[in-house]
Design a protein around this motif. Structure first.
Motif, PDB file in Angstrom:
ATOM      1  N   ILE A  76       8.159  18.612  -5.628  1.00 41.42           N
ATOM      2  CA  ILE A  76       6.687  18.645  -5.644  1.00 41.42           C
ATOM      3  C   ILE A  76       6.173  18.622  -7.080  1.00 41.42           C
ATOM      4  O   ILE A  76       5.183  17.945  -7.387  1.00 41.42           O
ATOM      5  CB  ILE A  76       6.185  19.884  -4.881  1.00 41.42           C
ATOM      6  N   ASP A  77       6.855  19.322  -7.990  1.00 36.46           N
ATOM      7  CA  ASP A  77       6.447  19.310  -9.397  1.00 36.46           C
ATOM      8  C   ASP A  77       6.550  17.903  -9.974  1.00 36.46           C
ATOM      9  O   ASP A  77       5.667  17.463 -10.732  1.00 36.46           O
ATOM     10  CB  ASP A  77       7.313  20.267 -10.207  1.00 36.46           C
ATOM     11  N   ARG A  78       7.599  17.185  -9.646  1.00 39.02           N
ATOM     12  CA  ARG A  78       7.770  15.820 -10.164  1.00 39.02           C
ATOM     13  C   ARG A  78       6.737  14.874  -9.566  1.00 39.02           C
ATOM     14  O   ARG A  78       6.217  13.987 -10.259  1.00 39.02           O
ATOM     15  CB  ARG A  78       9.190  15.343  -9.868  1.00 39.02           C
ATOM     16  N   ILE A  79       6.418  15.062  -8.297  1.00 37.55           N
ATOM     17  CA  ILE A  79       5.364  14.262  -7.669  1.00 37.55           C
ATOM     18  C   ILE A  79       4.028  14.516  -8.364  1.00 37.55           C
ATOM     19  O   ILE A  79       3.278  13.585  -8.681  1.00 37.55           O
ATOM     20  CB  ILE A  79       5.274  14.594  -6.167  1.00 37.55           C
ATOM     21  N   ALA A  80       3.725  15.786  -8.613  1.00 36.41           N
ATOM     22  CA  ALA A  80       2.469  16.160  -9.274  1.00 36.41           C
ATOM     23  C   ALA A  80       2.393  15.562 -10.674  1.00 36.41           C
ATOM     24  O   ALA A  80       1.332  15.079 -11.100  1.00 36.41           O
ATOM     25  CB  ALA A  80       2.346  17.675  -9.326  1.00 36.41           C
ATOM     26  N   ARG A  81       3.514  15.566 -11.405  1.00 34.16           N
ATOM     27  CA  ARG A  81       3.530  15.042 -12.774  1.00 34.16           C
ATOM     28  C   ARG A  81       3.245  13.541 -12.787  1.00 34.16           C
ATOM     29  O   ARG A  81       2.471  13.047 -13.622  1.00 34.16           O
ATOM     30  CB  ARG A  81       4.888  15.337 -13.416  1.00 34.16           C
ATOM     31  N   LEU A  82       3.846  12.804 -11.859  1.00 36.98           N
ATOM     32  CA  LEU A  82       3.606  11.362 -11.796  1.00 36.98           C
ATOM     33  C   LEU A  82       2.158  11.055 -11.442  1.00 36.98           C
ATOM     34  O   LEU A  82       1.548  10.133 -12.012  1.00 36.98           O
ATOM     35  CB  LEU A  82       4.552  10.718 -10.773  1.00 36.98           C
ATOM     36  N   LEU A  83       1.583  11.809 -10.495  1.00 37.13           N
ATOM     37  CA  LEU A  83       0.184  11.580 -10.138  1.00 37.13           C
ATOM     38  C   LEU A  83      -0.735  11.891 -11.315  1.00 37.13           C
ATOM     39  O   LEU A  83      -1.768  11.224 -11.502  1.00 37.13           O
ATOM     40  CB  LEU A  83      -0.200  12.445  -8.932  1.00 37.13           C
ATOM     41  N   ASP A  84      -0.380  12.864 -12.115  1.00 32.73           N
ATOM     42  CA  ASP A  84      -1.206  13.224 -13.260  1.00 32.73           C
ATOM     43  C   ASP A  84      -1.096  12.189 -14.377  1.00 32.73           C
ATOM     44  O   ASP A  84      -2.094  11.817 -15.002  1.00 32.73           O
ATOM     45  CB  ASP A  84      -0.788  14.601 -13.769  1.00 32.73           C
ATOM     46  N   GLN A  85       0.113  11.693 -14.616  1.00 28.14           N
ATOM     47  CA  GLN A  85       0.335  10.761 -15.723  1.00 28.14           C
ATOM     48  C   GLN A  85      -0.033   9.323 -15.355  1.00 28.14           C
ATOM     49  O   GLN A  85      -0.445   8.553 -16.221  1.00 28.14           O
ATOM     50  CB  GLN A  85       1.804  10.823 -16.164  1.00 28.14           C
ATOM     51  N   GLN A  86       0.166   8.936 -14.110  1.00 29.15           N
ATOM     52  CA  GLN A  86      -0.117   7.584 -13.623  1.00 29.15           C
ATOM     53  C   GLN A  86       0.477   6.501 -14.547  1.00 29.15           C
ATOM     54  O   GLN A  86      -0.242   5.667 -15.088  1.00 29.15           O
ATOM     55  CB  GLN A  86      -1.616   7.364 -13.489  1.00 29.15           C
ATOM     56  N   PRO A  87       1.785   6.507 -14.731  1.00 26.91           N
ATOM     57  CA  PRO A  87       2.395   5.474 -15.591  1.00 26.91           C
ATOM     58  C   PRO A  87       2.204   4.075 -15.010  1.00 26.91           C
ATOM     59  O   PRO A  87       2.077   3.904 -13.803  1.00 26.91           O
ATOM     60  CB  PRO A  87       3.879   5.875 -15.609  1.00 26.91           C
ATOM     61  N   ARG A  88       2.157   3.095 -15.879  1.00 31.38           N
ATOM     62  CA  ARG A  88       1.855   1.728 -15.454  1.00 31.38           C
ATOM     63  C   ARG A  88       3.067   0.992 -14.896  1.00 31.38           C
ATOM     64  O   ARG A  88       2.921  -0.034 -14.239  1.00 31.38           O
ATOM     65  CB  ARG A  88       1.288   0.941 -16.634  1.00 31.38           C
TER      66      ARG A  88
END
Length: 447
Positions: free
Chosen positions: A129-141
């Motif tokens: 869940i932490d990794r999912i949250a980090r990706l949603l926050d960063q939104q890498p291209r």
């Protein structure tokens, strides 16, 4: 835990865990209470995707409030079913004003409340869940990051190989066709996220302006997480209904043979009360009516055969015959959650996977894909029960003035009252209306 404040009495809370096992103390109080209070008609309501007990209680209190005045001479009792369902914080709660039910965030982030709900719903998955949250926050291209997001979501909901424990249980079953993993995880996650993003943009801009903008695929990623979670809850709703509520209704019939039970469900709660019919002990005929409010499951669930293949039928085919009265299905064209997002998610989950999108008559005729999706993968709460011969169709006004059929399925167009709500869910949660309470009374012939 103290009983919540309620608008009606006698009221009992019936609580189930994820496996359908009841809180035995609450169940036993219900079994004894219906006899002690001389209850003749028991209205049982199951909420949808809302894991907050106080929110569910508020819904029940508001929905039940008109009943005593509608049938002042009836010996009524009321039950609120509480089951562990996941709710995203941007999902509106029935009858909560938009100031309370959070508006859609400008960025698809995993807010604190939703993260907490995920941790409770999927224990032991904090790292994921932490990794999912980090990706949603960063939104890498990079597209690879969207693929990683899809892998993490798949891991979170524990998609398992084909077999009796498959997580994403379909509402239509094809004879001899194996149930594989959901297509939303078998396909490219980047493509799936882009499709979800497009559907969200369309729901938020029904006038067509969205077609000139490029949707953010991370909005689609957030929706992929939501839909994966909801399909886990969809399966759970069926489990709680069949293994939990159905058995308790059977126990009520044994304890109070003359008791008349009226099942009501909203969204996935509609699926829960429908699956309760499968869990009824043989010979139990105490369920006198079932009312589905914006049901979030397949409009073919009760069909003996699907229109596009005679090998397949609904998972609940024939279960309406277990009701000693009608099954009333309320639907509304203003429910964009079921009109746009649900059919797309159902297709991506692979329901009716052996058929192509372009097999539908709508696609062959060159009609829009949205309509084609709703034809094949539509929800009960958007267009009513489909492909079941003998199903009646009424407006809400007609249903409240005419005598409802004594058996069978009845589609009731409730759009005249179920019409409020913003994107992306539309009127999906706009169900607290006196007219719908009247409909439950009429369906059950409560006097």
């Amino acid at each position: 835990m103290a009983e919540p404040t309620m608008s009606v009495t006698p009221y009992w809370e019936l609580t189930f865990d994820a496996d359908g096992d009841p809180d035995t103390g609450r169940r036993d109080r219900l079994l004894a209470g219906v006899v002690q209070h001389g209850v003749k008609d028991l209205v049982v309501f199951a909420h949808g995707w809302n894991s907050d007990r106080s929110g569910a209680t508020r819904l029940y209190s508001r929905f039940f409030a008109p009943f005593p005045a509608l049938v002042p001479k009836a010996k009524l009792g009321y039950v609120g079913v509480v089951w562990p369902s996941m709710r995203f914080s941007d999902e509106p709660i029935p009858d909560f004003p938009r100031a309370v039910a959070a508006e859609l965030p400008p960025r698809p982030v995993l807010d604190k409340d939703t993260r907490h709900a995920l941790l409770e719903t999927f224990p032991g998955r904090a790292t994921v869940i932490d990794r999912i949250a980090r990706l949603l926050d960063q939104q890498p291209r990079e597209e690879a990051e969207l693929e990683e997001f899809g892998r993490l979501v798949r891991l979170l909901v524990e998609v398992v190989p084909a077999g009796p424990q498959v997580l994403f249980a379909a509402d239509t079953l094809a004879e001899g066709v194996p149930q594989d993993e959901p297509l939303m995880f078998a396909r490219s996650a980047a493509e799936v996220c882009e499709e979800f993003a497009g559907a969200l943009a369309e729901a938020e801009s029904p006038d067509g302006a969205a077609q000139f903008a490029i949707p953010n695929p991370w909005h689609g990623a957030h929706e992929l997480l939501r839909q994966a979670t909801y399909y886990a809850m969809k399966r759970r709703a069926g489990t709680v209904g069949e293994r939990g509520l159905g058995r308790v209704v059977g126990q009520l019939a044994a304890k109070a043979p003359a008791l008349r039970v009226h099942l009501v469900g909203h969204s996935f709660g509609a699926r829960l009360v429908s699956f309760a019919l499968r869990g009824l002990p043989e010979g139990v005929r105490s369920v006198k009516s079932v009312t589905l409010l914006q049901g979030a499951f397949s409009h073919y669930a009760f069909a003996p055969r699907l229109p596009h293949d005679t090998r397949a039928g609904g998972v609940l085919q024939g279960q309406q015959l277990r009701i000693d009265g009608p099954l009333v299905c309320c639907h509304s064209r203003h429910d964009s959650a079921l009109g746009s997002i649900y059919p797309l998610a159902s297709r991506m989950a692979g329901h009716d996977r052996e058929f192509r999108d372009d097999d539908t008559p709508e696609a062959a005729a060159g009609l829009d894909m949205g309509r084609s999706l709703r034809t094949r993968w539509g929800a009960l709460g958007y267009g009513g029960v489909q492909a079941l011969p003998g199903t009646r169709a009424l407006t809400l006004a007609a249903a409240l003035t005419a005598k409802l059929p004594a058996s069978g399925c009845v589609n009731v167009d409730a759009a005249e009252v179920v019409k409020r709500g913003g994107a992306p869910s539309g009127a999906h949660s706009d169900i607290v209306h006196r007219e719908l309470a009247q409909l439950v009374v009429a369906a059950g012939r409560v006097r």
